[in-house]
Scaffold this motif. Sequence first.
Motif, mmCIF file in Angstrom:
data_model
loop_
_atom_site.group_PDB
_atom_site.id
_atom_site.type_symbol
_atom_site.label_atom_id
_atom_site.label_comp_id
_atom_site.label_asym_id
_atom_site.label_seq_id
_atom_site.Cartn_x
_atom_site.Cartn_y
_atom_site.Cartn_z
ATOM 1 N N ALA A 178 0.854 -1.710 -0.146
ATOM 2 C CA ALA A 178 0.133 -0.135 0.371
ATOM 3 C C ALA A 178 1.016 1.604 0.014
ATOM 4 O O ALA A 178 0.165 1.596 -0.533
ATOM 5 C CB ALA A 178 -0.900 -0.246 1.250
ATOM 6 N N LEU A 179 2.241 1.054 1.032
ATOM 7 C CA LEU A 179 2.517 2.569 1.083
ATOM 8 C C LEU A 179 3.854 2.631 -0.394
ATOM 9 O O LEU A 179 4.056 3.846 -1.414
ATOM 10 C CB LEU A 179 3.478 2.136 2.433
ATOM 11 C CG LEU A 179 4.479 3.498 1.894
ATOM 12 C CD1 LEU A 179 3.654 5.139 2.593
ATOM 13 C CD2 LEU A 179 5.670 3.228 3.464
ATOM 14 N N ASP A 180 3.855 1.487 -0.796
ATOM 15 C CA ASP A 180 4.706 1.394 -1.976
ATOM 16 C C ASP A 180 3.713 2.305 -3.199
ATOM 17 O O ASP A 180 4.198 2.269 -4.018
ATOM 18 C CB ASP A 180 5.202 0.197 -2.729
ATOM 19 C CG ASP A 180 6.973 -0.400 -1.430
ATOM 20 O OD1 ASP A 180 7.114 0.213 -0.714
ATOM 21 O OD2 ASP A 180 6.372 -1.846 -1.216
ATOM 22 N N ARG A 181 2.555 1.651 -3.854
ATOM 23 C CA ARG A 181 1.885 1.875 -5.209
ATOM 24 C C ARG A 181 1.709 3.913 -4.089
ATOM 25 O O ARG A 181 1.069 4.292 -5.581
ATOM 26 C CB ARG A 181 -0.223 1.622 -4.401
ATOM 27 C CG ARG A 181 0.742 -0.008 -5.722
ATOM 28 C CD ARG A 181 -1.194 -0.939 -5.002
ATOM 29 N NE ARG A 181 -1.373 0.348 -6.475
ATOM 30 C CZ ARG A 181 -2.654 -0.679 -6.316
ATOM 31 N NH1 ARG A 181 -3.347 -1.254 -5.812
ATOM 32 N NH2 ARG A 181 -3.363 0.088 -7.247
ATOM 33 N N THR A 182 1.436 3.931 -2.905
ATOM 34 C CA THR A 182 0.934 5.217 -3.131
ATOM 35 C C THR A 182 2.514 6.560 -3.400
ATOM 36 O O THR A 182 2.978 7.456 -3.595
ATOM 37 C CB THR A 182 1.485 5.256 -1.615
ATOM 38 O OG1 THR A 182 -0.394 5.053 -1.497
ATOM 39 C CG2 THR A 182 1.037 6.689 -1.605
ATOM 40 N N THR A 183 3.588 6.056 -3.168
ATOM 41 C CA THR A 183 5.209 6.366 -3.130
ATOM 42 C C THR A 183 4.710 6.451 -5.166
ATOM 43 O O THR A 183 5.810 7.815 -5.274
ATOM 44 C CB THR A 183 5.935 5.403 -2.527
ATOM 45 O OG1 THR A 183 5.534 6.336 -1.340
ATOM 46 C CG2 THR A 183 7.151 6.816 -2.468
ATOM 47 N N ARG A 184 4.956 5.262 -5.591
ATOM 48 C CA ARG A 184 4.744 5.257 -6.871
ATOM 49 C C ARG A 184 4.316 6.371 -7.635
ATOM 50 O O ARG A 184 4.623 7.100 -8.360
ATOM 51 C CB ARG A 184 5.475 3.584 -7.231
ATOM 52 C CG ARG A 184 5.937 2.830 -7.300
ATOM 53 C CD ARG A 184 6.065 1.723 -8.150
ATOM 54 N NE ARG A 184 4.615 1.646 -8.193
ATOM 55 C CZ ARG A 184 4.658 0.329 -6.728
ATOM 56 N NH1 ARG A 184 5.253 -0.246 -6.285
ATOM 57 N NH2 ARG A 184 3.839 -1.036 -7.027
ATOM 58 N N PHE A 185 3.383 6.348 -7.146
ATOM 59 C CA PHE A 185 2.141 7.627 -7.490
ATOM 60 C C PHE A 185 2.432 9.002 -7.813
ATOM 61 O O PHE A 185 2.705 9.127 -8.354
ATOM 62 C CB PHE A 185 0.631 6.969 -7.164
ATOM 63 C CG PHE A 185 -0.650 7.708 -7.718
ATOM 64 C CD1 PHE A 185 -0.974 7.498 -9.306
ATOM 65 C CD2 PHE A 185 -0.194 9.120 -7.622
ATOM 66 C CE1 PHE A 185 -2.213 8.469 -9.692
ATOM 67 C CE2 PHE A 185 -1.351 10.142 -7.599
ATOM 68 C CZ PHE A 185 -2.218 9.385 -9.250
ATOM 69 N N LEU A 186 2.840 9.393 -6.043
ATOM 70 C CA LEU A 186 3.668 10.605 -6.273
ATOM 71 C C LEU A 186 4.607 10.640 -6.407
ATOM 72 O O LEU A 186 4.853 12.026 -7.398
ATOM 73 C CB LEU A 186 3.967 10.370 -4.820
ATOM 74 C CG LEU A 186 2.336 10.756 -3.350
ATOM 75 C CD1 LEU A 186 2.990 10.343 -1.959
ATOM 76 C CD2 LEU A 186 1.558 11.678 -3.578
ATOM 77 N N ASP A 187 5.968 9.977 -7.405
ATOM 78 C CA ASP A 187 7.107 9.930 -7.621
ATOM 79 C C ASP A 187 6.400 10.609 -8.844
ATOM 80 O O ASP A 187 6.808 11.420 -9.394
ATOM 81 C CB ASP A 187 7.863 8.550 -7.655
ATOM 82 C CG ASP A 187 8.611 8.615 -6.944
ATOM 83 O OD1 ASP A 187 8.701 9.311 -6.273
ATOM 84 O OD2 ASP A 187 9.032 7.102 -7.014
ATOM 85 N N HIS A 188 5.694 9.707 -9.557
ATOM 86 C CA HIS A 188 5.437 10.189 -10.737
ATOM 87 C C HIS A 188 4.664 11.647 -10.729
ATOM 88 O O HIS A 188 4.801 12.797 -11.674
ATOM 89 C CB HIS A 188 4.058 9.435 -11.713
ATOM 90 C CG HIS A 188 3.121 9.701 -12.768
ATOM 91 N ND1 HIS A 188 4.058 9.723 -13.930
ATOM 92 C CD2 HIS A 188 1.973 10.382 -12.910
ATOM 93 C CE1 HIS A 188 3.252 10.591 -15.192
ATOM 94 N NE2 HIS A 188 2.367 10.430 -14.353
ATOM 95 N N VAL A 189 3.366 12.104 -10.072
ATOM 96 C CA VAL A 189 3.405 13.539 -9.568
ATOM 97 C C VAL A 189 4.380 14.392 -10.143
ATOM 98 O O VAL A 189 4.196 15.515 -9.868
ATOM 99 C CB VAL A 189 2.299 13.362 -8.179
ATOM 100 C CG1 VAL A 189 2.245 15.092 -7.775
ATOM 101 C CG2 VAL A 189 1.036 12.566 -8.612
#
Length: 326
Positions: free
Chosen positions: A72-83
């Motif tokens: 869950a944290l990894d998916r959120t971090t990857r998404f924020l990396d794109h933002v």
Amino acid sequence: MSTATARAHPNIALVKYWGKAEEDLILPVAGSMSMTLDAFATTTTVTVRESEEATDAEDSFVLNGTPATGTALDRTTRFLDHVRELAGSSARADVVSVNEAPTAAGLASSASGFAALALAASRAYGLDLDQRSLSRLARRGSGSACRSVVDRYAVWNAGTDDATSYAEPIDAPEMRLVIVTVDGAQKQVSSREGMRRTAATSPFYDAWITSTARTLEDMVAACKAGDLTAIGEITESHALRMHAVIASALPPVRYLAPASVAAFDTAAALREQGTFAYATADAGPNVCVLTTPDAAEDVAAALTPHGQVRIVGPGPGAHLTEEAAR
């Protein structure tokens, strides 16, 4: 610091999304159509830290009051990396999210979650995206999230690349869904794993892709014509096709429980009595029965033996709010 809070609702697909043509961009093998709900919302606050904190810290993610770890944290971090890449920023962020629906139980909590995260994060990082761009961004977190950006009813254009794969509004008759929560527990096989397994092992997967493309064309035509019967028939047939192709994977995946099948049977019995009722289910045991506003109470009463019921209608797309996540 910069903070933004957004609220988004899950959507239930009437023409299903099941399978990716491209994993990294989350491009679907075929388009889909859905109703954004007026219930089970996710509220997400994103707070961007001061830039000097970016090099010696990680993002944080609190879901329903509990710090998230692992996937869950990894998916959120990857998404924020794109933002961050879009915004030209390296600053880390703190994310606080509250789900009003059971998480990972087949009620599209990832759709509402990433739609809310897309809007809150993009605004917190200084981006001002139009609906199409926001839909494309949400898709990068969870495919179905691109549809939760849109009010009421949405069609997800499959596209062939990042720029052409997005959801947009479609007009449809006024309808209701009776949600039957058969089991609120987290499912054992995630949608992502189920999709991969189906694509890799089902002998019927190619037919699923081509038939879904035709089904979406039929659904768009039915919506344009205001043909409720056709909408209902397409909705139930396509749901059963999806669960059939999933069950044909190796090893098989079965999301529907005995109570789920009983809810489908109740919808069929209601139709025989002259009530508009057509069942559908996403990748989980919980069932949604499509009906009309005037029949919704009777349909809900008939479905009560199968689980907790709630009548929902078409709701708003992702939007900013002053309400703080808690």
